[in-house]
Design a protein around this motif. Structure first.
Motif, short mmCIF file in Angstrom:
data_model
loop_
_atom_site.label_atom_id
_atom_site.label_comp_id
_atom_site.label_asym_id
_atom_site.label_seq_id
_atom_site.Cartn_x
_atom_site.Cartn_y
_atom_site.Cartn_z
N ASN A 208 82.91 18.27 8.58
CA ASN A 208 82.88 19.76 7.36
C ASN A 208 82.04 19.89 7.34
N VAL A 209 80.24 19.83 7.29
CA VAL A 209 79.51 20.29 7.23
C VAL A 209 78.66 21.53 8.01
N SER A 210 78.99 19.98 9.16
CA SER A 210 78.96 20.60 10.74
C SER A 210 79.77 21.68 11.06
N ASP A 211 81.19 21.72 10.56
CA ASP A 211 81.43 22.90 10.68
C ASP A 211 81.16 23.89 9.88
N ALA A 212 81.29 23.63 8.70
CA ALA A 212 80.08 24.92 7.56
C ALA A 212 79.02 25.32 8.23
N SER A 213 77.93 24.89 8.75
CA SER A 213 77.12 25.53 8.59
C SER A 213 76.83 26.44 10.41
N ALA A 214 77.42 25.88 11.16
CA ALA A 214 78.32 26.37 12.31
C ALA A 214 78.68 28.16 11.87
N ASN A 215 79.69 28.17 10.90
CA ASN A 215 80.07 29.06 10.75
C ASN A 215 79.08 30.04 9.73
N VAL A 216 78.20 29.69 9.18
CA VAL A 216 76.94 30.34 8.44
C VAL A 216 76.23 31.10 9.19
N SER A 217 76.01 29.74 10.35
CA SER A 217 75.01 30.62 11.29
C SER A 217 75.57 31.98 12.19
N ALA A 218 77.29 31.53 12.89
CA ALA A 218 77.57 32.53 13.24
C ALA A 218 77.78 33.99 12.34
#
Length: 142
Positions: free
Chosen positions: A74-84
């Motif tokens: 979940n943190v990895s997905d959130a990090s990818a979303n924040v980067s996008a």
């Protein structure tokens, strides 16, 4: 009694003493085996609950690791979303903001009448490439 009978009695006596002397270590060895049997039994009684506890601990640890794995996903997905989202904001707001800043700088220069900078480049203010500064390489020091 003849000599052979006396020798037989002596041999029987020596054999009896020898049996008594060997009986003592055999009895002690029997006690050692009894203690060893008790120790193995107590070790077995203590090991079974310990193995059960280790099994429960490993099972609990595995379930906790599965939860941590879900959290890291979940943190990895959130990090990818924040980067996008950061890239999106930079591209939608950044470029127009740079253009607005450049436009306002041009308007300000136009209203303040900054004529010294008009038509000149930054390189011209510091001298052209044709001019030699004393002490620089290429200077003739003869």
């Amino acid at each position: 009694m003849t000599g052979g009978e006396i020798a037989g009695l002596l041999a029987a006596g020596v054999f009896a003493v020898l049996v008594l002397l060997l009986a003592v270590p055999i009895l002690k060895l029997g006690k050692v085996f009894d203690e060893l049997r008790l120790t193995i039994r107590s070790l077995n009684n203590e090991t079974v609950p310990l193995i059960d506890e280790v099994t429960r601990t490993v099972s609990t640890t595995n379930s906790q690791l599965e939860k941590v794995d879900g959290i890291t996903t979940n943190v990895s997905d959130a990090s990818a979303n924040v980067s996008a989202l950061s890239s999106l904001v930079a591209s939608t707001v950044g470029q127009p903001l740079i253009k607005v800043a450049a436009f306002s700088h041009g308007v300000r220069r136009a209203f303040t009448g900054d004529t010294a900078a008009e038509g000149s480049h930054r390189a011209d203010r510091f001298g052209t490439a044709d001019e030699q500064v004393p002490g620089t390489p290429g200077e003739d020091r003869s």
